[in-house]
Design an enzyme around this catalytic site. Structure first.
Site, PDB file in Angstrom:
ATOM      1  N   VAL A  92      -7.308  41.732  69.190  1.00 16.58           N
ATOM      2  CA  VAL A  92      -8.131  42.751  68.539  1.00 16.58           C
ATOM      3  C   VAL A  92      -9.576  42.293  68.441  1.00 16.58           C
ATOM      4  O   VAL A  92     -10.494  43.047  68.748  1.00 16.58           O
ATOM      5  CB  VAL A  92      -7.553  43.111  67.140  1.00 16.58           C
ATOM      6  CG1 VAL A  92      -8.481  44.061  66.396  1.00 16.58           C
ATOM      7  CG2 VAL A  92      -6.170  43.723  67.289  1.00 16.58           C
ATOM      8  N   GLN A 121     -11.113  48.762  63.814  1.00 19.30           N
ATOM      9  CA  GLN A 121     -10.162  47.871  64.455  1.00 19.30           C
ATOM     10  C   GLN A 121     -10.919  46.740  65.139  1.00 19.30           C
ATOM     11  O   GLN A 121     -11.240  45.742  64.515  1.00 19.30           O
ATOM     12  CB  GLN A 121      -9.303  48.666  65.441  1.00 19.30           C
ATOM     13  CG  GLN A 121      -8.021  48.012  65.810  1.00 19.30           C
ATOM     14  CD  GLN A 121      -7.102  48.961  66.579  1.00 19.30           C
ATOM     15  OE1 GLN A 121      -7.307  50.167  66.633  1.00 19.30           O
ATOM     16  NE2 GLN A 121      -6.088  48.413  67.185  1.00 19.30           N
ATOM     17  N   CYS A 122     -11.225  46.878  66.406  1.00 20.25           N
ATOM     18  CA  CYS A 122     -11.853  45.786  67.156  1.00 20.25           C
ATOM     19  C   CYS A 122     -13.259  45.465  66.667  1.00 20.25           C
ATOM     20  O   CYS A 122     -13.641  44.297  66.597  1.00 20.25           O
ATOM     21  CB  CYS A 122     -11.847  46.115  68.641  1.00 20.25           C
ATOM     22  SG  CYS A 122     -10.159  46.268  69.273  1.00 20.25           S
ATOM     23  N   CYS A 123     -14.042  46.483  66.310  1.00 19.94           N
ATOM     24  CA  CYS A 123     -15.413  46.224  65.856  1.00 19.94           C
ATOM     25  C   CYS A 123     -15.426  45.525  64.494  1.00 19.94           C
ATOM     26  O   CYS A 123     -16.095  44.505  64.317  1.00 19.94           O
ATOM     27  CB  CYS A 123     -16.215  47.528  65.802  1.00 19.94           C
ATOM     28  SG  CYS A 123     -16.437  48.314  67.412  1.00 19.94           S
ATOM     29  N   THR A 126     -13.940  41.951  64.738  1.00 23.62           N
ATOM     30  CA  THR A 126     -14.900  41.050  65.376  1.00 23.62           C
ATOM     31  C   THR A 126     -16.015  40.681  64.408  1.00 23.62           C
ATOM     32  O   THR A 126     -16.426  39.517  64.334  1.00 23.62           O
ATOM     33  CB  THR A 126     -15.462  41.687  66.663  1.00 23.62           C
ATOM     34  OG1 THR A 126     -14.384  41.857  67.595  1.00 23.62           O
ATOM     35  CG2 THR A 126     -16.558  40.831  67.282  1.00 23.62           C
TER      36      THR A 126
END
Length: 192
Positions: A92, A121-123, A126
């Site tokens: 992710v 999610q991914c943003c 991160t």
């Protein structure tokens, strides 16, 4: 070309895979996401910031994130340059399954500007990991997007807009990142 600042724009999962899910993509909370990302990319390049392109891959799944599908590539509206960082992740967040941290460190990067697809999610993940790794993080919410989550066993439905606002609140109030917009990011950086 090497960056002339300590800042990198992370473009996360702005890839064709998402558009191959027409019902999901039609419900995206921010249809202007690619326009805003393009503005950030142009500004980063003009300012001498690094640009890092992150795509998501799920090898062997046979789905739209399987590299064999041909869709694990940056959308046609955006064009990575050969000298810019390009990594493909299988997790992710953009760090755990790539050498992104090493590449950023080699360029002297200490500040990250995060944009891309899926806001929460991914943003968001991160951005959180980046903060833990010691980066100063700016999160450009209007250069991200997500889709609604339908209700399921044990959880309620959440609109894409609510997910985006929730991410701003969690990242901003908990000091994981400074929340900004494309216009503010471009104006603020131009004033420096």
């Amino acid at each position: 070309m090497s960056p002339t600042t300590d800042t990198a724009l992370l473009v996360i999962d702005a890839q064709e895979s998402f558009r191959q899910r027409p019902d999901d993509w039609a419900a995206t909370a921010n249809p202007q996401v690619f326009d805003n990302i393009a503005l950030l990319v142009a500004h980063a390049r003009a300012a001498g910031d690094a640009v890092a392109w992150v795509t998501h891959s799920e090898p062997g799944t046979g789905g739209v994130f399987d590299p064999d599908s041909g869709f694990v590539r940056v959308v046609t509206e955006l064009e990575p340059r050969a000298d810019e960082i390009q990594v493909t992740k299988t997790t992710v967040n953009a760090f755990t399954s790539t050498d992104l941290q090493r590449q950023l460190a080699a360029r002297g990067i200490g500040r990250l500007v995060v944009c891309g697809i899926r806001t929460e999610q991914c943003c968001e993940t991160t951005a959180r990991i980046a903060g833990d790794l010691g980066f100063v993080v700016e999160f450009v919410t209007d250069a991200t997007t997500t889709s609604p989550i339908p209700a399921g066993p044990g959880y309620a439905a959440v609109s894409g807009d609510d997910l985006m606002r929730r991410t701003e609140s969690v990242l901003g109030a908990r000091e994981f990142a400074t929340i900004t917009t494309t216009a503010r990011r471009v104006r603020a950086a131009a004033a420096v």
